[in-house]
Design an enzyme around this catalytic site. Structure first.
Site, PDB file in Angstrom:
ATOM      1  N   ARG A 176       0.824  -1.236   0.000  1.00 42.61           N
ATOM      2  CA  ARG A 176       0.000   0.000   0.000  1.00 42.61           C
ATOM      3  C   ARG A 176       0.850   1.275   0.000  1.00 42.61           C
ATOM      4  O   ARG A 176       0.494   2.271   0.637  1.00 42.61           O
ATOM      5  CB  ARG A 176      -0.945   0.034   1.208  1.00 42.61           C
ATOM      6  CG  ARG A 176      -1.947  -1.088   1.273  1.00 42.61           C
ATOM      7  CD  ARG A 176      -3.001  -1.000   0.174  1.00 42.61           C
ATOM      8  NE  ARG A 176      -4.022  -2.005   0.354  1.00 42.61           N
ATOM      9  CZ  ARG A 176      -3.941  -3.248  -0.133  1.00 42.61           C
ATOM     10  NH1 ARG A 176      -2.912  -3.626  -0.861  1.00 42.61           N
ATOM     11  NH2 ARG A 176      -4.914  -4.109   0.094  1.00 42.61           N
ATOM     12  N   SER A 224     -10.890  -0.456   3.662  1.00 45.01           N
ATOM     13  CA  SER A 224     -10.139  -0.616   4.904  1.00 45.01           C
ATOM     14  C   SER A 224      -9.672   0.746   5.403  1.00 45.01           C
ATOM     15  O   SER A 224      -9.064   1.514   4.660  1.00 45.01           O
ATOM     16  CB  SER A 224      -8.910  -1.503   4.674  1.00 45.01           C
ATOM     17  OG  SER A 224      -9.317  -2.829   4.398  1.00 45.01           O
ATOM     18  N   GLU A 294      -5.027   3.900   6.401  1.00 40.79           N
ATOM     19  CA  GLU A 294      -4.837   3.725   4.958  1.00 40.79           C
ATOM     20  C   GLU A 294      -5.606   4.829   4.234  1.00 40.79           C
ATOM     21  O   GLU A 294      -5.230   5.277   3.152  1.00 40.79           O
ATOM     22  CB  GLU A 294      -5.362   2.342   4.556  1.00 40.79           C
ATOM     23  CG  GLU A 294      -5.160   2.024   3.096  1.00 40.79           C
ATOM     24  CD  GLU A 294      -5.844   0.735   2.673  1.00 40.79           C
ATOM     25  OE1 GLU A 294      -5.307  -0.335   2.969  1.00 40.79           O
ATOM     26  OE2 GLU A 294      -6.909   0.813   2.031  1.00 40.79           O
TER      27      GLU A 294
HETATM   28  N1  EPU Z   1     -11.099 -10.550  10.571  1.00 37.24           N
HETATM   29  C1  EPU Z   1     -11.705 -10.608  11.806  1.00 37.24           C
HETATM   30  N2  EPU Z   1     -12.673  -9.692  12.099  1.00 37.24           N
HETATM   31  C2  EPU Z   1     -13.053  -8.743  11.216  1.00 37.24           C
HETATM   32  C3  EPU Z   1     -12.425  -8.684   9.944  1.00 37.24           C
HETATM   33  C4  EPU Z   1     -11.453  -9.601   9.656  1.00 37.24           C
HETATM   34  O1  EPU Z   1     -11.386 -11.446  12.634  1.00 37.24           O
HETATM   35  O2  EPU Z   1     -13.936  -7.959  11.539  1.00 37.24           O
HETATM   36  C5  EPU Z   1     -10.071 -11.555  10.242  1.00 37.24           C
HETATM   37  C6  EPU Z   1     -10.562 -12.444   9.113  1.00 37.24           C
HETATM   38  O3  EPU Z   1     -11.314 -13.527   9.607  1.00 37.24           O
HETATM   39  C7  EPU Z   1      -9.277 -12.887   8.472  1.00 37.24           C
HETATM   40  C8  EPU Z   1      -8.312 -11.714   8.722  1.00 37.24           C
HETATM   41  O4  EPU Z   1      -8.923 -10.922   9.748  1.00 37.24           O
HETATM   42  O5  EPU Z   1      -8.748 -14.009   9.107  1.00 37.24           O
HETATM   43  C9  EPU Z   1      -8.082 -10.900   7.472  1.00 37.24           C
HETATM   44  O6  EPU Z   1      -9.306 -10.363   7.000  1.00 37.24           O
HETATM   45  P1  EPU Z   1      -9.693 -10.258   5.430  1.00 37.24           P
HETATM   46  O7  EPU Z   1      -9.384 -11.549   4.759  1.00 37.24           O
HETATM   47  O8  EPU Z   1     -11.043  -9.683   5.337  1.00 37.24           O
HETATM   48  O9  EPU Z   1      -8.678  -9.298   4.829  1.00 37.24           O
HETATM   49  P2  EPU Z   1      -8.074  -7.961   5.367  1.00 37.24           P
HETATM   50  O10 EPU Z   1      -6.663  -8.215   5.673  1.00 37.24           O
HETATM   51  O11 EPU Z   1      -8.913  -7.348   6.427  1.00 37.24           O
HETATM   52  C10 EPU Z   1      -7.302  -7.101   3.008  1.00 37.24           C
HETATM   53  C11 EPU Z   1      -7.281  -5.737   2.391  1.00 37.24           C
HETATM   54  C12 EPU Z   1      -8.601  -5.446   1.682  1.00 37.24           C
HETATM   55  C13 EPU Z   1      -8.886  -6.533   0.667  1.00 37.24           C
HETATM   56  C14 EPU Z   1      -8.918  -7.874   1.405  1.00 37.24           C
HETATM   57  C15 EPU Z   1      -9.158  -9.048   0.473  1.00 37.24           C
HETATM   58  C16 EPU Z   1      -5.886  -4.210   3.694  1.00 37.24           C
HETATM   59  C17 EPU Z   1      -5.853  -3.194   4.781  1.00 37.24           C
HETATM   60  N3  EPU Z   1      -7.090  -4.722   3.425  1.00 37.24           N
HETATM   61  O12 EPU Z   1      -8.257  -7.036   4.062  1.00 37.24           O
HETATM   62  O13 EPU Z   1      -8.420  -4.235   0.986  1.00 37.24           O
HETATM   63  O14 EPU Z   1     -10.131  -6.307   0.021  1.00 37.24           O
HETATM   64  O15 EPU Z   1      -7.664  -8.088   2.074  1.00 37.24           O
HETATM   65  O16 EPU Z   1      -8.043  -9.231  -0.324  1.00 37.24           O
HETATM   66  O17 EPU Z   1      -4.860  -4.512   3.085  1.00 37.24           O
HETATM   67  C18 EPU Z   1      -8.664  -1.874   1.139  1.00 37.24           C
HETATM   68  O18 EPU Z   1      -7.435  -1.815   1.027  1.00 37.24           O
HETATM   69  O19 EPU Z   1      -9.400  -0.844   1.236  1.00 37.24           O
HETATM   70  C19 EPU Z   1      -9.289  -3.190   1.193  1.00 37.24           C
HETATM   71  C20 EPU Z   1     -10.584  -3.357   1.412  1.00 37.24           C
END
Ligand code: EPU
Length: 314
Positions: A176, A224, A294
């Site tokens: 990012r 995010s 972010e």
């Molecule tokens: N999780 C929780 N509680 C929550 C949300 C997530 O426990 O409320 C856990 C999930 O169960 C999972 C882990 O956290 O084990 C990661 O969550 P998720 O797979 O949803 O991905 P993320 O890391 O939160 C990233 C990107 C998103 C992108 C998704 C899918 C960042 C900050 N976020 O989210 O990007 O859509 O992966 O690839 O890098 C963005 O950048 O605006 C964005 C939405």
């Protein structure tokens, strides 16, 4: 009259694009909150952007893409907001590569790759950003991001008016993050793709969109709010700290995904900002991690800024 208004007067009628004074910005952001910019320039040529650099004087300038990663202060922005107009929404195929204008909407570009039977850009289907904004912040999903597909980008600098073509290696990509600064506007670029099966690409895109619908909220958000700290997930940290459902006025931490703040109609930028501050303090207290936003912030958020310092330092 501010310095931005003065610059707006100088630009009016002299560029191919449009200049609007005291332009409301809320509708240009996915949060749909925030006040006006002193000046909004919708550029239609690279020369328009060079003219902004030449005429801006000391006025602050901010580039607004899809506004999907942006919180504008309720007091607005005492500067020049710059958007890319229609002319930057073009695309052109070059062998298995695709050249995209800076204002092309990423999901639209991903759908296009299905029609052209080119694979490698499916991940972009669920990122609500412009191509230019995505190049600048290395937007990504599902383990892939712009750094994996970009060959080069054209960049106009709104500070010195320089125009250059930067290779992907010049952009110093990290998670990012790129070497491009707040004054850099990506006007177009080229991504490299590979021949694939159009139906299979379309099916993968549908699966990704379905996945997003079950794991991320709909509604007015900026995706995010915080970057993932190394080795962990901001959403999980907020969730574990009990942040889900936290409210401030018309803004709420999503119960679907804790790293999303959803603004209901009637919410203010201050409501969203207050939640950002509270979430940082909450996670810092519960796990000692200082979350880094972010989302970009435009304009002044002075009172709450003091509160951040107090909560984090005290
Ligand atoms: N999780 C929780 N509680 C929550 C949300 C997530 O426990 O409320 C856990 C999930 O169960 C999972 C882990 O956290 O084990 C990661 O969550 P998720 O797979 O949803 O991905 P993320 O890391 O939160 C990233 C990107 C998103 C992108 C998704 C899918 C960042 C900050 N976020 O989210 O990007 O859509 O992966 O690839 O890098 C963005 O950048 O605006 C964005 C939405």
């Amino acid at each position: 009259m501010s310095e931005a208004h003065d610059a707006g007067e100088r630009l009016r009628g002299r560029i191919a694009g449009t200049v609007t004074m005291d332009a409301p910005l809320a509708a240009f952001t996915t949060f749909r909150v925030g006040g006006p910019a002193d000046v909004l320039v919708e550029a239609e040529t690279e020369d328009d952007l060079v003219a902004v650099a030449r005429e801006r004087g000391p006025a602050p300038v901010a580039v607004i893409g899809k506004g999907s990663n942006l919180l504008v202060s309720d007091d607005g922005f005492r500067g020049i907001a710059v958007r890319l107009g229609r002319a930057f929404r073009e695309h052109e195929r070059d062998g298995d590569d695709l050249r995209l204008g800076g204002a092309v909407y990423l999901p639209a570009a991903a759908r296009l790759t299905a029609r052209l039977a080119l694979t490698g850009f499916e991940f972009a289907a669920e990122i609500p950003a412009t191509f230019g904004g995505a190049v600048r912040m290395n937007a990504g999903a599902h383990g892939r991001s712009m750094q994996d597909v970009l060959r080069w980008a054209r960049v106009v600098n709104l500070g010195d008016g320089s125009v250059r073509t930067a290779g992907v290696e010049d952009l110093e990509y990290m998670y990012r993050h790129s070497a491009l600064g707040p004054d850099d506007v990506v006007t177009r670029g080229q991504v490299w793709l590979e021949p694939g099966d159009g139906d299979a690409i379309a099916a993968r895109i549908r699966r990704l969109i379905d996945f997003r619908r079950t794991t991320q909220p709909t509604g007015r958000s900026a995706g995010s709010v915080f970057k993932n700290p190394p080795g962990t997930s901001a959403g999980r940290l907020i969730d574990e700290a009990g942040g889900k459902g936290m409210r401030s006025g018309g803004a709420e931490v999503s119960a679907v995904h804790a790293n999303f703040i959803v603004a209901s109609p009637g919410a203010t930028a201050a409501d969203v900002w207050t939640l950002v501050v509270r979430l940082r303090a909450l996670v810092w207290r519960s796990s000692g991690v200082e979350l880094e936003p972010e989302v970009r912030f435009l304009g002044e958020f002075p009172l709450v800024e003091t509160e951040v310092q107090r909560e984090i330092e005290g």
